[in-house]
Design a protein around this motif. Sequence first.
Motif, PDB file in Angstrom:
ATOM      1  N   ILE A 221       7.983   4.948 -13.612  1.00 38.35           N
ATOM      2  CA  ILE A 221       9.088   5.226 -12.679  1.00 38.35           C
ATOM      3  C   ILE A 221       9.399   6.730 -12.668  1.00 38.35           C
ATOM      4  CG2 ILE A 221      11.490   4.682 -12.076  1.00 38.35           C
ATOM      5  CD1 ILE A 221      11.122   2.023 -13.646  1.00 38.35           C
ATOM      6  N   PHE A 224       7.396   9.290 -10.578  1.00 38.20           N
ATOM      7  CA  PHE A 224       7.660   9.426  -9.147  1.00 38.20           C
ATOM      8  C   PHE A 224       9.040  10.020  -8.861  1.00 38.20           C
ATOM      9  CE2 PHE A 224       4.217   6.429  -9.348  1.00 38.20           C
ATOM     10  CZ  PHE A 224       3.427   6.799  -8.281  1.00 38.20           C
ATOM     11  N   ILE A 392      -0.075   9.462  -8.056  1.00 43.17           N
ATOM     12  CA  ILE A 392       0.011   8.396  -7.046  1.00 43.17           C
ATOM     13  C   ILE A 392      -1.056   7.331  -7.307  1.00 43.17           C
ATOM     14  CG2 ILE A 392      -0.625   7.990  -4.613  1.00 43.17           C
ATOM     15  CD1 ILE A 392       1.199  10.313  -3.900  1.00 43.17           C
ATOM     16  N   TYR A 393      -2.222   7.745  -7.819  1.00 46.81           N
ATOM     17  CA  TYR A 393      -3.292   6.775  -8.110  1.00 46.81           C
ATOM     18  C   TYR A 393      -3.232   6.300  -9.561  1.00 46.81           C
ATOM     19  CZ  TYR A 393      -5.036   8.675  -3.730  1.00 46.81           C
ATOM     20  OH  TYR A 393      -5.132   9.070  -2.419  1.00 46.81           O
ATOM     21  N   PRO A 396       0.207   3.584 -10.725  1.00 45.55           N
ATOM     22  CA  PRO A 396       0.120   2.149 -10.409  1.00 45.55           C
ATOM     23  C   PRO A 396      -0.886   1.421 -11.317  1.00 45.55           C
ATOM     24  CG  PRO A 396       0.119   3.437  -8.403  1.00 45.55           C
ATOM     25  CD  PRO A 396       0.015   4.416  -9.528  1.00 45.55           C
ATOM     26  N   ILE A 397      -1.979   2.120 -11.673  1.00 44.63           N
ATOM     27  CA  ILE A 397      -2.968   1.500 -12.571  1.00 44.63           C
ATOM     28  C   ILE A 397      -2.349   1.288 -13.959  1.00 44.63           C
ATOM     29  CG2 ILE A 397      -5.256   1.786 -13.642  1.00 44.63           C
ATOM     30  CD1 ILE A 397      -6.024   3.459 -11.140  1.00 44.63           C
ATOM     31  N   ALA A 400      -0.218  -1.796 -13.764  1.00 43.49           N
ATOM     32  CA  ALA A 400      -1.041  -3.031 -13.783  1.00 43.49           C
ATOM     33  C   ALA A 400      -1.603  -3.271 -15.182  1.00 43.49           C
ATOM     34  CB  ALA A 400      -2.154  -2.915 -12.761  1.00 43.49           C
ATOM     35  N   LEU A 401      -2.022  -2.174 -15.843  1.00 40.10           N
ATOM     36  CA  LEU A 401      -2.559  -2.263 -17.206  1.00 40.10           C
ATOM     37  C   LEU A 401      -1.480  -2.746 -18.178  1.00 40.10           C
ATOM     38  CD1 LEU A 401      -5.279  -1.595 -18.534  1.00 40.10           C
ATOM     39  CD2 LEU A 401      -4.437   0.689 -18.981  1.00 40.10           C
ATOM     40  N   ILE A 404      -1.095  -6.645 -17.649  1.00 37.67           N
ATOM     41  CA  ILE A 404      -2.192  -7.463 -18.214  1.00 37.67           C
ATOM     42  C   ILE A 404      -2.281  -7.255 -19.739  1.00 37.67           C
ATOM     43  CG2 ILE A 404      -3.995  -5.749 -17.614  1.00 37.67           C
ATOM     44  CD1 ILE A 404      -4.474  -9.547 -17.671  1.00 37.67           C
TER      45      ILE A 404
ATOM     46  N   ILE B  98      10.023   1.070  -7.046  1.00 34.81           N
ATOM     47  CA  ILE B  98       8.999   0.781  -8.074  1.00 34.81           C
ATOM     48  C   ILE B  98       9.378  -0.471  -8.860  1.00 34.81           C
ATOM     49  CG2 ILE B  98       7.844   1.662 -10.147  1.00 34.81           C
ATOM     50  CD1 ILE B  98       8.228   4.490  -8.940  1.00 34.81           C
ATOM     51  N   TYR B 105       5.109  -8.186  -8.229  1.00 31.29           N
ATOM     52  CA  TYR B 105       3.818  -8.443  -8.888  1.00 31.29           C
ATOM     53  C   TYR B 105       3.967  -9.514  -9.989  1.00 31.29           C
ATOM     54  CZ  TYR B 105      -0.539  -7.248 -11.432  1.00 31.29           C
ATOM     55  OH  TYR B 105      -1.753  -7.281 -12.068  1.00 31.29           O
ATOM     56  N   THR B 121      -3.651  -8.389  -8.086  1.00 34.10           N
ATOM     57  CA  THR B 121      -3.663  -7.024  -8.619  1.00 34.10           C
ATOM     58  C   THR B 121      -4.045  -6.025  -7.531  1.00 34.10           C
ATOM     59  OG1 THR B 121      -4.194  -7.857 -10.803  1.00 34.10           O
ATOM     60  CG2 THR B 121      -4.663  -5.536 -10.425  1.00 34.10           C
ATOM     61  N   PHE B 124      -1.075  -5.536  -5.300  1.00 33.51           N
ATOM     62  CA  PHE B 124      -0.064  -4.712  -5.985  1.00 33.51           C
ATOM     63  C   PHE B 124      -0.475  -3.236  -5.979  1.00 33.51           C
ATOM     64  CE2 PHE B 124       1.005  -2.718 -10.139  1.00 33.51           C
ATOM     65  CZ  PHE B 124       2.363  -2.544  -9.930  1.00 33.51           C
ATOM     66  N   LEU B 125      -1.703  -2.979  -6.420  1.00 36.52           N
ATOM     67  CA  LEU B 125      -2.143  -1.581  -6.532  1.00 36.52           C
ATOM     68  C   LEU B 125      -2.174  -0.882  -5.180  1.00 36.52           C
ATOM     69  CD1 LEU B 125      -5.074  -1.872  -9.132  1.00 36.52           C
ATOM     70  CD2 LEU B 125      -2.864  -0.780  -9.479  1.00 36.52           C
ATOM     71  N   PHE B 128       1.376  -0.374  -3.843  1.00 34.22           N
ATOM     72  CA  PHE B 128       2.059   0.680  -4.604  1.00 34.22           C
ATOM     73  C   PHE B 128       1.580   2.058  -4.127  1.00 34.22           C
ATOM     74  CE2 PHE B 128       3.820   1.252  -9.197  1.00 34.22           C
ATOM     75  CZ  PHE B 128       4.377   2.472  -8.859  1.00 34.22           C
ATOM     76  N   MET B 129       0.241   2.222  -4.096  1.00 36.02           N
ATOM     77  CA  MET B 129      -0.317   3.533  -3.730  1.00 36.02           C
ATOM     78  C   MET B 129       0.007   3.851  -2.270  1.00 36.02           C
ATOM     79  SD  MET B 129      -4.024   3.315  -5.566  1.00 36.02           S
ATOM     80  CE  MET B 129      -4.178   2.850  -7.278  1.00 36.02           C
ATOM     81  N   PHE B 132       3.623   5.242  -1.612  1.00 38.13           N
ATOM     82  CA  PHE B 132       3.937   6.607  -2.053  1.00 38.13           C
ATOM     83  C   PHE B 132       2.925   7.644  -1.560  1.00 38.13           C
ATOM     84  CE2 PHE B 132       6.357   4.016  -4.991  1.00 38.13           C
ATOM     85  CZ  PHE B 132       7.576   4.675  -4.978  1.00 38.13           C
ATOM     86  N   ASN B 133       1.878   7.195  -0.900  1.00 40.23           N
ATOM     87  CA  ASN B 133       0.836   8.133  -0.457  1.00 40.23           C
ATOM     88  C   ASN B 133       1.067   8.565   0.987  1.00 40.23           C
ATOM     89  OD1 ASN B 133      -1.413   9.633  -0.873  1.00 40.23           O
ATOM     90  ND2 ASN B 133      -2.761   7.921  -1.345  1.00 40.23           N
ATOM     91  N   SER B 139      -6.282   9.144   3.205  1.00 36.70           N
ATOM     92  CA  SER B 139      -5.507   8.658   2.059  1.00 36.70           C
ATOM     93  C   SER B 139      -5.571   7.134   1.965  1.00 36.70           C
ATOM     94  CB  SER B 139      -4.049   9.095   2.186  1.00 36.70           C
ATOM     95  OG  SER B 139      -3.973  10.475   2.252  1.00 36.70           O
ATOM     96  N   LYS B 142      -8.924   6.172   0.556  1.00 34.38           N
ATOM     97  CA  LYS B 142      -8.921   6.510  -0.876  1.00 34.38           C
ATOM     98  C   LYS B 142      -8.143   5.445  -1.657  1.00 34.38           C
ATOM     99  CE  LYS B 142      -8.871  11.186  -2.749  1.00 34.38           C
ATOM    100  NZ  LYS B 142      -8.114  12.434  -2.717  1.00 34.38           N
ATOM    101  N   THR B 143      -6.987   5.066  -1.119  1.00 30.69           N
ATOM    102  CA  THR B 143      -6.140   4.050  -1.762  1.00 30.69           C
ATOM    103  C   THR B 143      -6.919   2.747  -1.932  1.00 30.69           C
ATOM    104  OG1 THR B 143      -4.073   4.959  -0.939  1.00 30.69           O
ATOM    105  CG2 THR B 143      -4.089   2.601  -1.365  1.00 30.69           C
ATOM    106  N   ILE B 146      -9.847   3.193  -4.574  1.00 26.38           N
ATOM    107  CA  ILE B 146      -9.352   3.277  -5.963  1.00 26.38           C
ATOM    108  C   ILE B 146      -8.766   1.928  -6.411  1.00 26.38           C
ATOM    109  CG2 ILE B 146      -7.623   4.379  -7.473  1.00 26.38           C
ATOM    110  CD1 ILE B 146      -8.150   6.970  -5.878  1.00 26.38           C
ATOM    111  N   ALA B 150     -10.172  -0.055  -9.608  1.00 20.17           N
ATOM    112  CA  ALA B 150      -9.255  -0.365 -10.719  1.00 20.17           C
ATOM    113  C   ALA B 150      -9.153  -1.872 -10.939  1.00 20.17           C
ATOM    114  CB  ALA B 150      -7.879   0.220 -10.428  1.00 20.17           C
ATOM    115  N   LEU B 154     -10.160  -3.727 -14.395  1.00 20.40           N
ATOM    116  CA  LEU B 154      -9.178  -4.525 -15.154  1.00 20.40           C
ATOM    117  C   LEU B 154      -9.676  -5.959 -15.325  1.00 20.40           C
ATOM    118  CD1 LEU B 154      -5.799  -3.324 -13.576  1.00 20.40           C
ATOM    119  CD2 LEU B 154      -6.515  -2.991 -15.924  1.00 20.40           C
TER     120      LEU B 154
END
Lengths: 499, 167
Positions: A221, A224, A392-393, A396-397, A400-401, A404, B98, B105, B121, B124-125, B128-129, B132-133, B139, B142-143, B146, B150, B154
């Motif tokens: 949080i 951002f 930004i990338y 979020p990962i 998620a990590l 899980i 957020i 999620y 997932t 969600f990802l 989220f991206m 804010f992108n 973009s 790219k979102t 990625i 990811a 995972l």
Amino acid sequence: MENLVNFINAFIDLLSINVILLMLASTALGVIIGALPGLTATMGIALLTGLTYNVPLEYTFTILMGVYVGGIYGGSISAILLNIPGTASAAATALDGHQLALQGKAETAIKVTRFASIIGTLIGVLALALLAPPLTNIALQFQSTEFFVLALFGVLICGSIAAEDLSIKGWIGGLIGLSLAFIKIDSIEGVSRFTFGNPNLLSGISVIPAMIGFYAIPEVIKAFTNNDPLEVTEAKDTSNEKINVFTTVMKKFRLIVQSALIGIGLGALPGVGEDVAAWVAYDTAKKTSKEPEKFGKGSYEGAIAPEVGNNAAIGGATIPLLTLGVPGSPPAAVLLGALTLHGIRPGPMINIESPGFISQIAALILLAVFALWIVGVILAKPMSKILKVPKIYLMPIVAALSVIGAYAIGLSMFDLTMVFIFGVLGFFLSKMAYSPAPIVLGLILGGMIDDSFRRSLIAHNGSFSSFFTRPIALLFLVLIVFTIAKQLFDNRKQSKSKV
Amino acid sequence: MEKKFMRRADLITSIILMIGSIGMFAMSIRLVLRTLEKNRDWYQSAGLFPVIVSVFLFLCAISLYRTAKRDGANFKFITLENTKNFILSSEFKIASTIIGLIAVYIFGLLPIKWLKYEYSTFIFLSGFMFIFNKKDVKSIVKTIIISVIATVMLTYGFGQLAMIPLP
């Protein structure tokens, strides 16, 4: 001598290709985690604990110790290149490290802090290998009374030192942690306590999901909400001044010993850990330096002291973790959870129940030192690029990590609810300058404090005499009273000076 | 946070802590009384230590309240205007977005039986991206890339490599 031989034997036993490769990879991962602002060693270990749930014990701790050592060092890279410490333990390093980078000595500063980190970790691991085994023998004499006062002292001192704004906030954090630890079926009376009829709470709040919530979600949080643009300095020297890193560091031998002892000592205090060790080492270095005026303006001493201090604290923090079951730092607190998950019970009985485990952990940290040396050289240059990964990338990962990672430990959707609740709570508390360390330590040690207190009373038919007649208990009791009295006195003095 | 705002937050927190500690004290005392009703010794009670902790928490809350008051905080700042400004501030909007995304999620996507972990997932990802992108084509592509990478990492890392049953 016997402890040193055991330590060397454990190190030789470790040397297999699998372990070495795994250590190199996990130390590299730790360095990257530590370097990226918002990701910390504690968070890295907590997230990987879930991933290593089904991995054999030896490999699990190779990964976790690699991430631990790498993570604590990694913070210094972003401190130097960005002036943003990747971990809180590198905050003091930023003061002089970034100044050196601005003077065109970024590469040298990285090399100096790396060498300082390696020396610090090495001294810390020697302390762990040599001091921990005899300490377990002393700890075998401990009864409930000693465990109660020791754990209570830990929460209190952690609250006093880790508080960022008012010391009372550190104590409130510790008391909140203790209150959270009460939520479960009481082990002495067998009645459910503060569970509000929720069956998921009968076994208590799981520590790892709570720690993931406290340490990972607020950072996601905050990444951002703090909209600061990152200006990365390139990891190369532009200054013509040529410096021999080995001589520069080794010439500060007194400073190294002083900072290492501070690191080990503060690391061994329950819950205090690497962050405080780095600041105290920096402050002491400034006070004892022949050139204190250079501090904050690009002094090598100012970069060496906190790095030796925070890395020596790794060994220091592991000593009470293994011998007493009381973690010396937030990353060590996560390690405690990981140990329990893998059936290792840290405490006075560890040498009997898991013989050789202390030497094994010390050997793993030593291996991590060598890995850090290699990985540090390889990663130094590309780090400027890694640090440019947009949040930004990345964030979020991380979120998620976290989800899980927390689920993997108990395969329970309720643990995810805990991550969410503690994540949101952690964010608001961090905005109000409450450190998560005393809360987490209170949550971890709450059960021990409560049980030991009542067991001690039961053993003495309700009499408090054992708290005053047993020497170690009395010593810690005096320390507790002194800590509270000193804090109250300081607060009163502060408020009087304002009037 | 600026000290003025910090002390206002401390004032509110101290009141919450006082109420919480009183509640905890009442529940703990009930546990102690239940122990005594069973003719057991008071020091065996599950409520004994929580009683002590709740008392200390209350005392700390009072100390926090006094510090906040001493530093100039009072309840006059709780006005409709200030509340509106707080809710409309960018920090509050970002934080609540957020928190909302993570809540969707955890409580919305993952419990859906027919929606596999990898799909929830990815949603969600990428969501989220995307929020804010920048909203240009580059973009967005790219979102998506990625998010896919990811999600695969995972799912493979936890599901296959670590052999953990995914939610």
